[in-house]
Design a protein around this motif. Structure first.
Motif, short mmCIF file in Angstrom:
data_model
loop_
_atom_site.label_atom_id
_atom_site.label_comp_id
_atom_site.label_asym_id
_atom_site.label_seq_id
_atom_site.Cartn_x
_atom_site.Cartn_y
_atom_site.Cartn_z
N GLU A 143 0.81 -1.20 0.00
CA GLU A 143 0.00 0.00 0.00
C GLU A 143 0.85 1.26 0.00
OE1 GLU A 143 -2.44 -0.67 3.36
OE2 GLU A 143 -3.83 -1.99 2.32
N GLU A 144 2.05 1.20 0.58
CA GLU A 144 2.89 2.38 0.64
C GLU A 144 3.79 2.50 -0.57
OE1 GLU A 144 4.99 2.57 4.29
OE2 GLU A 144 3.30 1.91 5.47
N GLY A 145 3.69 1.55 -1.50
CA GLY A 145 4.54 1.61 -2.69
C GLY A 145 5.80 0.83 -2.49
N PRO A 146 6.41 0.40 -3.59
CA PRO A 146 7.56 -0.51 -3.50
C PRO A 146 8.82 0.14 -2.98
CG PRO A 146 7.13 0.13 -5.77
CD PRO A 146 6.00 0.65 -4.96
N GLY A 147 8.89 1.47 -2.96
CA GLY A 147 10.14 2.10 -2.55
C GLY A 147 10.21 2.41 -1.08
N THR A 148 9.21 2.02 -0.29
CA THR A 148 9.17 2.46 1.11
C THR A 148 9.39 1.33 2.10
OG1 THR A 148 6.78 2.17 1.18
CG2 THR A 148 7.58 4.33 0.52
N TRP A 149 9.68 0.12 1.62
CA TRP A 149 9.85 -0.99 2.55
C TRP A 149 11.27 -0.98 3.11
CZ3 TRP A 149 7.62 -4.56 -1.73
CH2 TRP A 149 6.26 -4.27 -1.87
N VAL A 192 14.17 -8.09 3.22
CA VAL A 192 12.73 -8.22 3.41
C VAL A 192 11.99 -7.65 2.20
CG1 VAL A 192 10.77 -7.53 4.84
CG2 VAL A 192 12.97 -8.09 5.91
N ALA A 193 12.50 -6.54 1.69
CA ALA A 193 11.81 -5.83 0.61
C ALA A 193 11.74 -6.65 -0.66
CB ALA A 193 12.51 -4.50 0.35
N GLN A 194 12.80 -7.40 -0.98
CA GLN A 194 12.84 -8.08 -2.27
C GLN A 194 11.70 -9.08 -2.47
OE1 GLN A 194 14.67 -7.08 -4.69
NE2 GLN A 194 13.96 -8.61 -6.14
N PRO A 195 11.49 -10.04 -1.55
CA PRO A 195 10.36 -10.95 -1.75
C PRO A 195 9.01 -10.24 -1.71
CG PRO A 195 11.52 -11.46 0.30
CD PRO A 195 12.32 -10.45 -0.42
N LEU A 196 8.89 -9.20 -0.87
CA LEU A 196 7.64 -8.44 -0.83
C LEU A 196 7.39 -7.73 -2.14
CD1 LEU A 196 7.76 -6.87 2.76
CD2 LEU A 196 6.30 -8.72 1.95
N LEU A 197 8.47 -7.18 -2.72
CA LEU A 197 8.35 -6.50 -4.01
C LEU A 197 7.92 -7.48 -5.09
CD1 LEU A 197 8.69 -4.11 -5.90
CD2 LEU A 197 11.13 -4.63 -6.04
N GLN A 198 8.55 -8.67 -5.11
CA GLN A 198 8.19 -9.67 -6.12
C GLN A 198 6.72 -10.07 -5.99
OE1 GLN A 198 10.00 -10.68 -8.69
NE2 GLN A 198 11.62 -9.29 -8.01
N ALA A 199 6.27 -10.28 -4.75
CA ALA A 199 4.87 -10.66 -4.53
C ALA A 199 3.93 -9.54 -4.97
CB ALA A 199 4.64 -10.99 -3.06
N ALA A 200 4.32 -8.29 -4.69
CA ALA A 200 3.49 -7.15 -5.09
C ALA A 200 3.43 -7.04 -6.61
CB ALA A 200 4.05 -5.86 -4.49
N LEU A 201 4.54 -7.26 -7.29
CA LEU A 201 4.56 -7.20 -8.75
C LEU A 201 3.67 -8.29 -9.34
CD1 LEU A 201 8.33 -6.43 -9.53
CD2 LEU A 201 6.40 -4.84 -9.44
N HIS A 202 3.70 -9.49 -8.74
CA HIS A 202 2.83 -10.57 -9.20
C HIS A 202 1.36 -10.19 -9.04
CE1 HIS A 202 5.64 -13.58 -10.38
NE2 HIS A 202 6.17 -13.74 -9.19
N ARG A 203 1.03 -9.55 -7.92
CA ARG A 203 -0.36 -9.15 -7.70
C ARG A 203 -0.79 -8.12 -8.73
NH1 ARG A 203 0.87 -9.93 -2.23
NH2 ARG A 203 1.60 -7.78 -2.03
N LYS A 204 0.10 -7.17 -9.00
CA LYS A 204 -0.22 -6.15 -10.00
C LYS A 204 -0.37 -6.78 -11.39
CE LYS A 204 -0.44 -2.56 -7.36
NZ LYS A 204 -1.72 -1.80 -7.22
N ALA A 205 0.47 -7.76 -11.70
CA ALA A 205 0.35 -8.46 -12.98
C ALA A 205 -0.98 -9.20 -13.05
CB ALA A 205 1.52 -9.42 -13.17
N ALA A 206 -1.39 -9.81 -11.94
CA ALA A 206 -2.69 -10.51 -11.91
C ALA A 206 -3.84 -9.53 -12.12
CB ALA A 206 -2.84 -11.25 -10.58
N ASP A 207 -3.75 -8.35 -11.50
CA ASP A 207 -4.77 -7.32 -11.73
C ASP A 207 -4.83 -6.95 -13.22
OD1 ASP A 207 -5.28 -7.24 -9.02
OD2 ASP A 207 -4.08 -5.43 -8.66
#
Length: 246
Positions: A22-28, A33-48
Motif C-alpha cells: 500500500e505504501e509503494g515498493p520504494g518504502t519498505w 525483506v523488501a525483495q520478496p515483498l516486491l516480487q509478490a506485489a509485482l505478481h499481484r499487479k500483474a494478476a490485476d
C-alpha cells in the motif's frame, strides 16, 4: 496447462487490500525483506492487469499503455515493463491470447488469439475464460505423440480430467470431444482395432488450415522450456515434413 499456470501471476491474484504494497515498493525497510515483498506485489499487479486484459479480450476492445498504467497504479509506474511482461506471458501461455502493439506512437494494443487461430477461445455466447491456450497445448501433445494421441495420455498430460470442473476450462470432455471437434480443430475417433474400444485425438482440418506444426511446437517450447532439445528435433522434422508436403 499446468506448467504455464504454475508460472503465471494468476495463482497470486489474492485480494490485495491487506497487502504490504500500500505504501509503494520504494518504502519498505530492509533489502532482504523488501525483495520478496516486491516480487509478490509485482505478481499481484500483474494478476490485476491480466483480469483487465481478459475483460478487454471478451469485449473485443483495444487498450493502451495509459489505461494499463491506471490499473497498475502510480506507485508502480517504473515497474510497468516487468508487470506488463508477466501479464502478457500469462495471457499467452494460460489463455492463448497475444497482446499485440498496433501503434507504437501512442502504445495502443489489441488482444488476439495466438498462432492466427480464429476460434476466439470461447464457444459462441460464452462468458467464461478464453481456452485457446489449452487447444494449442493439446495440438502440441498430438504432435509429440506422433500425430495421434491416446485419450488417456491427453488427460494425463493436460492435467484436466473428464467430469472434473476446471477453474479456467470448465468441464473438459465437452470441450475436447464435442466443441473443438465440431469446430474442426480436432478429430476424436476410436483407435482402429481396439477391443475394448479406446479413443484418440488427431488434428482436425481447421487446425491444419490455420496454423502449422512448427508454430505449435515453438509455442510448446515456451510453455515447457525443459523440453527444448526433443522439441527442437521434432520441430526440424515437422518443418521438413511440411516442406515436403508443400
Amino acid at each position: 496447462l499446468p506448467s504455464a499456470m504454475a508460472a503465471s501471476p494468476w495463482s497470486l491474484s489474492e485480494d490485495s487490500s491487506s497487502s504490504p504494497d500500500e505504501e509503494g515498493p520504494g518504502t519498505w525497510g530492509e533489502p532482504e525483506v523488501a525483495q520478496p515483498l516486491l516480487q509478490a506485489a509485482l505478481h499481484r499487479k500483474a494478476a490485476d492487469l491480466v483480469v483487465f486484459l481478459l475483460l478487454k479480450y471478451r469485449t473485443q476492445q483495444p487498450t493502451s499503455q495509459a489505461e494499463m498504467l491506471e490499473v497498475v497504479g502510480n506507485d508502480y509506474q517504473d515497474a510497468f515493463p516487468v508487470i506488463f511482461g508477466q501479464a502478457s506471458a500469462c495471457m499467452r501461455l494460460a489463455f492463448g491470447v497475444d497482446v499485440k502493439e498496433v501503434d507504437p506512437s501512442d502504445h495502443s494494443y489489441v488482444l488476439v488469439t495466438v498462432l492466427g487461430l480464429t476460434c476466439g477461445g470461447m464457444p459462441s455466447g460464452e462468458q467464461g475464460m478464453p481456452k485457446t491456450g489449452l487447444l494449442v497445448v493439446l495440438l502440441g501433445i498430438i504432435l509429440l505423440e506422433g500425430d495421434s494421441a491416446p485419450e488417456e495420455e491427453v488427460w494425463e498430460k493436460l492435467g484436466v480430467y473428464p467430469g472434473k470442473e476446471h477453474v479456467i476450462y470448465g468441464e473438459p470432455r465437452e470441450l475436447l470431444t464435442n466443441v473443438w471437434v465440431q469446430e474442426g480443430y480436432l478429430e476424436y475417433r476410436q483407435v482402429p482395432g481396439s477391443d475394448p474400444a479406446r479413443y484418440e485425438f488427431l488434428w482436425g482440418p481447421r487446425a491444419y488450415a490455420e496454423t502449422s506444426k512448427l508454430q505449435v511446437l515453438e509455442y510448446m517450447m515456451q510453455v515447457n522450456p525443459g523440453q527444448q532439445p526433443s522439441s527442437l528435433a521434432l520441430s526440424e522434422k515437422a518443418v521438413s515434413d511440411e516442406e515436403e508436403g508443400a
